[in-house]
Design a protein around this motif. Structure first.
Motif, mmCIF file in Angstrom:
data_model
loop_
_atom_site.group_PDB
_atom_site.id
_atom_site.type_symbol
_atom_site.label_atom_id
_atom_site.label_comp_id
_atom_site.label_asym_id
_atom_site.label_seq_id
_atom_site.Cartn_x
_atom_site.Cartn_y
_atom_site.Cartn_z
ATOM 1 N N THR A 1 -8.845 -13.823 -8.196
ATOM 2 C CA THR A 1 -9.164 -15.251 -8.073
ATOM 3 C C THR A 1 -8.039 -16.132 -8.603
ATOM 4 O OG1 THR A 1 -10.282 -15.358 -10.208
ATOM 5 C CG2 THR A 1 -11.642 -14.796 -8.284
ATOM 6 N N LEU A 2 -6.931 -15.537 -8.976
ATOM 7 C CA LEU A 2 -5.774 -16.279 -9.495
ATOM 8 C C LEU A 2 -6.167 -17.251 -10.601
ATOM 9 C CD1 LEU A 2 -3.926 -17.008 -6.127
ATOM 10 C CD2 LEU A 2 -3.449 -15.199 -7.777
ATOM 11 N N GLY A 3 -6.905 -16.732 -11.556
ATOM 12 C CA GLY A 3 -7.322 -17.558 -12.689
ATOM 13 C C GLY A 3 -8.397 -18.569 -12.339
ATOM 14 N N GLY A 4 -9.125 -18.343 -11.258
ATOM 15 C CA GLY A 4 -10.187 -19.252 -10.853
ATOM 16 C C GLY A 4 -9.731 -20.330 -9.875
ATOM 17 N N PHE A 5 -8.463 -20.360 -9.509
ATOM 18 C CA PHE A 5 -7.964 -21.362 -8.570
ATOM 19 C C PHE A 5 -8.291 -21.009 -7.120
ATOM 20 C CE2 PHE A 5 -4.981 -22.036 -12.149
ATOM 21 C CZ PHE A 5 -5.332 -23.343 -12.425
ATOM 22 N N CYS A 6 -8.669 -19.776 -6.872
ATOM 23 C CA CYS A 6 -8.877 -19.275 -5.521
ATOM 24 C C CYS A 6 -10.194 -18.497 -5.510
ATOM 25 C CB CYS A 6 -7.693 -18.363 -5.173
ATOM 26 S SG CYS A 6 -7.597 -17.830 -3.497
ATOM 27 N N ASP A 7 -10.901 -18.514 -4.404
ATOM 28 C CA ASP A 7 -12.140 -17.741 -4.320
ATOM 29 C C ASP A 7 -11.845 -16.244 -4.253
ATOM 30 O OD1 ASP A 7 -13.674 -20.075 -4.311
ATOM 31 O OD2 ASP A 7 -13.539 -20.246 -2.138
ATOM 32 N N TRP A 8 -10.802 -15.872 -3.492
ATOM 33 C CA TRP A 8 -10.480 -14.449 -3.329
ATOM 34 C C TRP A 8 -9.127 -14.339 -2.661
ATOM 35 C CZ3 TRP A 8 -12.538 -10.325 -5.420
ATOM 36 C CH2 TRP A 8 -12.278 -9.058 -4.900
ATOM 37 N N ILE A 9 -8.357 -13.322 -3.040
ATOM 38 C CA ILE A 9 -7.104 -13.041 -2.345
ATOM 39 C C ILE A 9 -7.156 -11.628 -1.802
ATOM 40 C CG2 ILE A 9 -5.693 -14.656 -3.660
ATOM 41 C CD1 ILE A 9 -4.644 -12.325 -5.277
ATOM 42 N N GLU A 10 -6.585 -11.449 -0.629
ATOM 43 C CA GLU A 10 -6.613 -10.141 0.023
ATOM 44 C C GLU A 10 -5.263 -9.878 0.680
ATOM 45 O OE1 GLU A 10 -8.103 -6.595 0.769
ATOM 46 O OE2 GLU A 10 -9.343 -8.136 -0.147
ATOM 47 N N PRO A 11 -4.465 -8.968 0.093
ATOM 48 C CA PRO A 11 -3.195 -8.633 0.743
ATOM 49 C C PRO A 11 -3.420 -7.673 1.907
ATOM 50 C CG PRO A 11 -3.425 -7.413 -1.300
ATOM 51 C CD PRO A 11 -4.624 -8.319 -1.204
ATOM 52 N N GLU A 12 -2.589 -7.814 2.928
ATOM 53 C CA GLU A 12 -2.633 -6.892 4.056
ATOM 54 C C GLU A 12 -1.525 -5.864 3.896
ATOM 55 O OE1 GLU A 12 -2.449 -9.285 7.584
ATOM 56 O OE2 GLU A 12 -4.432 -10.134 7.235
ATOM 57 N N ALA A 13 -1.645 -4.746 4.565
ATOM 58 C CA ALA A 13 -0.655 -3.665 4.451
ATOM 59 C C ALA A 13 0.686 -4.097 5.047
ATOM 60 C CB ALA A 13 -1.162 -2.421 5.168
ATOM 61 N N PRO A 14 1.769 -3.715 4.388
ATOM 62 C CA PRO A 14 3.095 -4.078 4.918
ATOM 63 C C PRO A 14 3.521 -3.141 6.042
ATOM 64 C CG PRO A 14 3.351 -2.835 2.904
ATOM 65 C CD PRO A 14 1.861 -3.032 3.101
ATOM 66 N N ALA A 15 4.446 -3.613 6.857
ATOM 67 C CA ALA A 15 5.074 -2.783 7.889
ATOM 68 C C ALA A 15 6.568 -2.757 7.565
ATOM 69 C CB ALA A 15 4.827 -3.355 9.274
ATOM 70 N N PRO A 16 7.008 -1.793 6.749
ATOM 71 C CA PRO A 16 8.403 -1.783 6.302
ATOM 72 C C PRO A 16 9.381 -1.446 7.418
ATOM 73 C CG PRO A 16 7.229 0.113 5.440
ATOM 74 C CD PRO A 16 6.225 -0.714 6.176
ATOM 75 N N ALA A 17 10.595 -1.955 7.234
ATOM 76 C CA ALA A 17 11.672 -1.681 8.183
ATOM 77 C C ALA A 17 12.961 -1.478 7.404
ATOM 78 C CB ALA A 17 11.828 -2.838 9.155
ATOM 79 N N ASP A 18 13.784 -0.533 7.854
ATOM 80 C CA ASP A 18 15.103 -0.322 7.268
ATOM 81 C C ASP A 18 16.099 -1.182 8.038
ATOM 82 O OD1 ASP A 18 14.590 1.612 5.213
ATOM 83 O OD2 ASP A 18 14.133 3.035 6.815
ATOM 84 N N LEU A 19 16.898 -1.954 7.306
ATOM 85 C CA LEU A 19 17.864 -2.850 7.924
ATOM 86 C C LEU A 19 19.270 -2.483 7.463
ATOM 87 C CD1 LEU A 19 15.886 -6.136 7.190
ATOM 88 C CD2 LEU A 19 15.900 -4.851 9.323
ATOM 89 N N PRO A 20 20.139 -2.076 8.358
ATOM 90 C CA PRO A 20 21.508 -1.735 7.955
ATOM 91 C C PRO A 20 22.297 -2.999 7.611
ATOM 92 C CG PRO A 20 21.266 -1.548 10.322
ATOM 93 C CD PRO A 20 19.905 -1.874 9.777
#
Length: 181
Positions: free
Chosen positions: A137-156
């Motif tokens: 809840t970020l200290g009560g400032f937000c109702d809920w946070i939900e991260p989504e899965a990353p899609a990593p990429a290698d960049l030369p």
């Protein structure tokens, strides 16, 4: 109170409303003396939630920036850039009037290393996940946070160690009293 006291109270309220005038404009904002805060220092709900998310990521070993361009050099511990993203179309309730947002902010996560890039990236992603799960809840400032899965990429990178990067969308659920507050 008796009828005489009530009538006097009603008269005082009506006369104070009749004589009320807004204060002069100061830099385009009306300053009202009895308002609890004056001026632009009061952030919007959106800004408060995004600032709380940025503050939540600050203790991590990686450099955490907000809405900055990608620097020329990536710190050894990695880099996280918080992008404000889009609040989207809110759901509205009418009584009382409230706007319920599912704001999609983005974390650009970048690690640069010659060897061990995958493990360094994985460690940084795990640290971000642990930081967000510790206070959803970020200290009560937000109702809920939900991260989504990353899609990593290698960049030369020409003449340097390769980058491993991903964008993590973080959905911030919060409620505001209006679309601009």
């Amino acid at each position: 109170p008796d009828d005489k006291q009530q009538a006097q109270s009603d008269l005082t309220i009506r006369s104070s409303r009749r004589n009320w005038r807004p204060a002069p404009l100061c830099q385009g904002i009306a300053i009202v003396d009895n308002f609890p805060w004056n001026g632009p220092e009061v952030p919007t709900t959106r800004e408060t939630v995004l600032a709380a998310l940025h503050a939540r990521l600050q203790p991590l070993a990686a450099l955490t920036l907000r809405d900055e361009v990608l620097p020329e050099r990536i710190p050894a511990a990695g880099l996280i850039i918080l992008r404000d993203g889009q609040p989207g179309e809110p759901e509205v309730t009418l009584s009382p009037l409230r706007y319920h947002y599912q704001h999609r902010a983005e974390l650009e996560v970048v690690v640069q290393a010659g060897t061990g890039r995958a493990s360094a990236f994985d460690s940084l992603i795990a640290a971000i996940g642990a930081a967000l799960e510790a206070d959803r809840t970020l200290g009560g400032f937000c109702d809920w946070i939900e991260p989504e899965a990353p899609a990593p990429a290698d960049l030369p990178v020409e003449g340097a160690a390769a980058l491993k990067a991903a964008v993590i969308t973080v959905v911030l659920h919060y409620t505001a009293t209006g679309p601009l507050v």
